[in-house]
Design an enzyme around this catalytic site. Structure first.
Site, mmCIF file in Angstrom:
data_model
loop_
_atom_site.group_PDB
_atom_site.id
_atom_site.type_symbol
_atom_site.label_atom_id
_atom_site.label_comp_id
_atom_site.label_asym_id
_atom_site.label_seq_id
_atom_site.Cartn_x
_atom_site.Cartn_y
_atom_site.Cartn_z
ATOM 1 N N ASP A 130 0.749 -1.153 -0.026
ATOM 2 C CA ASP A 130 0.071 -0.229 0.088
ATOM 3 C C ASP A 130 0.731 1.326 0.062
ATOM 4 O OD1 ASP A 130 -2.332 1.680 -0.074
ATOM 5 O OD2 ASP A 130 -2.812 0.948 2.024
ATOM 6 N N CYS A 185 -18.761 -16.272 -4.905
ATOM 7 C CA CYS A 185 -19.716 -15.392 -4.375
ATOM 8 C C CYS A 185 -21.110 -16.035 -4.611
ATOM 9 C CB CYS A 185 -19.520 -13.961 -4.903
ATOM 10 S SG CYS A 185 -18.295 -13.047 -4.058
ATOM 11 N N CYS A 188 -24.759 -14.906 -3.469
ATOM 12 C CA CYS A 188 -24.936 -14.369 -2.367
ATOM 13 C C CYS A 188 -24.696 -12.622 -2.649
ATOM 14 C CB CYS A 188 -23.643 -14.649 -1.599
ATOM 15 S SG CYS A 188 -23.378 -13.590 -0.063
ATOM 16 N N CYS A 195 -24.345 -3.008 3.408
ATOM 17 C CA CYS A 195 -23.543 -1.658 3.265
ATOM 18 C C CYS A 195 -24.270 -0.576 3.734
ATOM 19 C CB CYS A 195 -22.796 -1.281 2.323
ATOM 20 S SG CYS A 195 -22.195 0.233 1.987
ATOM 21 N N CYS A 238 -14.382 0.907 8.318
ATOM 22 C CA CYS A 238 -15.356 0.196 8.583
ATOM 23 C C CYS A 238 -15.237 -1.463 8.007
ATOM 24 C CB CYS A 238 -16.669 0.741 7.479
ATOM 25 S SG CYS A 238 -18.166 -0.244 7.487
ATOM 26 N N CYS A 245 -19.604 -11.260 5.303
ATOM 27 C CA CYS A 245 -19.515 -12.541 4.512
ATOM 28 C C CYS A 245 -19.460 -13.917 4.759
ATOM 29 C CB CYS A 245 -18.152 -12.001 3.836
ATOM 30 S SG CYS A 245 -17.339 -13.297 2.587
#
Ligand code: B12
Ligand code: SF4
Ligand code: SF4
Length: 342
Positions: A130, A185, A188, A195, A238, A245
């Protein structure tokens, strides 16, 4: 042979406590076109650096001349490998509840480089996490570390998504062609549905300007009025789209439960933030990702939390910020929220 080189590298990685890794060829990222159109659509908000990074992200050799491969690592932060012992009761994303990975993960990758340089003295290696113009999620997927979930995080079915990504660029040719991870995924949509700000516009498309992580960490502005109530008690970052998940639930189970904070501690911490000087805030969060936000942004986040929790006992502290050069409008809004609850 790439495989022999990989085995030597793997032995060093394992010795230095890296247990999830992969190798990728350093070519133009698969999702580069999507990345550019995402920025063009304005979803990056005030993160202008994402645009200036385009040339180096598209062409990794601009970052390290003659680079051929990347050694990519995933490091879980549940539990945090370098937990901080300071007491802080305000809701903070898990990745930030410890020492800043920009320092310790990079340092650990530099140790890998030191060892590799001994074996390959004529090759070049550079570590990032990062910290450079690298499209890290794209790289992690191409290194076989997971798939991109609908919440945009990279995850795999054994370890979920709560991990940092780090990489070593090298002139060494170590990559082999991999089959990409299957997307698990399925049907789902838990992350999208959960959110609070509807920041995930569609699977794998996030409007950062609506994301609480952006609004409380990266943004250089105060949040727009319509999003303020949706931030709730989130003080820094957050985790909602990750904690809901099923793959994280499976990987971390009870570790995802939030410890209950006492109202007294919350009040004390918010009071401290609103009254503290810039240097006191810097000193308090030293070494953690929370230090990356300037002092005024800590006060901004506190004002939003105070308003949403309707903490009328902090009224005097909020009033003092009504003349702050950057926060006056937000402080007045916050004051209205808490006085309307009187
Ligand atoms: C800017 C940024 C943010 C922004 C925008 C995030 C976003 N989703 O766009 C904000 C501030 C909102 C943010 C939030 C968070 N971030 Co952040 N962030 C970054 C940063 C610096 C750049 C990401 C970026 O370029 N975003 C723009 C979008 C368009 O790109 P992207 O998210 O990388 O998505 C790419 C992939 O999804 C890929 N893709 C999609 N489908 C497919 C399919 C295939 C086959 C391939 C190959 C690729 C691919 O295409 C996209 C564009 O290229 C990276 C570090 C880095 N240098 O990459 C960390 C990084 C992505 N963040 C990270 C983390 C931990 C977080 C948070 C969890 C922190 C928190 N708890 O608050 C949240 C998660 C929120 C979320 N749902 O994404 C980790 C992610 C680790 C992981 N497992 O995925 C990273 C990699 C930092 C690190 N080194 O560990 N972040
Ligand atoms: S981090 Fe929070 S606000 Fe951002 S997309 Fe995920 S759930 Fe939404
Ligand atoms: S919550 Fe569901 S849709 Fe979202 S990333 Fe996890 S598995 Fe994929």
């Amino acid at each position: 042979m790439s495989v022999d080189k990989q085995n030597k590298i793997i032995a060093i990685l394992e010795e230095l406590n890296f247990h999830r890794y992969g190798f990728a060829k350093l070519s133009k990222p698969v999702s580069m076109d999507y990345y550019m159109s995402w920025i063009e659509s304005g979803y990056a908000g005030s993160m202008k650096y994402l645009k200036t990074h385009i040339p180096m992200k598209s062409d990794p050799q601009q970052l390290l001349p003659k680079a051929q491969s990347a050694i990519v690592v995933a490091m879980s932060y549940v539990p945090h490998p370098h937990a901080e012992d300071f007491e802080f009761s305000l809701k903070t994303a898990r990745y930030a509840q410890g020492y800043d990975y920009h320092f310790w993960l990079k340092k650990q990758l530099d140790k890998v480089i030191e060892r590799l340089q001994g074996i390959y003295p004529h090759e070049t290696f550079r570590a990032f996490t990062d910290s450079a113009p690298v499209l890290e999620r794209d790289l992690a997927v191409r290194a076989g570390l997971g798939w991109v979930g609908k919440n945009t995080c990279v995850l795999d079915q054994k370890s979920g998504s709560m991990f940092f990504i780090g990489e070593i660029y090298t002139t060494l040719d170590v990559a082999i062609t991999l089959e990409l991870h299957a997307d698990r995924c399925g049907t789902c949509t838990r992350c999208i549905d959960a959110c609070p700000t509807q920041a995930i516009l569609e699977p794998r498309k996030l409007d950062a300007r609506r994301c609480i992580s952006y609004l409380t960490i990266e943004s250089k502005e105060v949040p727009p009025p319509e999003l303020r109530p949706l931030i709730g008690n989130h003080y820094f970052g957050c985790d909602i789209c990750q904690t809901v998940c099923p793959w994280n639930q499976k990987a971390f189970a009870s570790q995802l439960q939030e410890p209950l904070q006492s109202q007294e501690d919350v009040l004390e911490d918010l009071k401290f933030i609103l009254n503290a000087s810039n240097s006191q805030i810097e000193q308090y969060f030293k070494g953690t990702p929370l230090m990356r936000a300037p002092a005024w942004a800590h006060k901004r986040n506190a004002l939003v939390v105070i308003a949403n929790l309707k903490l009328k006992s902090l009224r005097l502290e909020v009033e003092k910020l009504c003349t702050h050069p950057r926060l006056s409008e937000l402080a007045q809004w916050s004051l209205t929220q808490i006085t309307s609850a009187l």
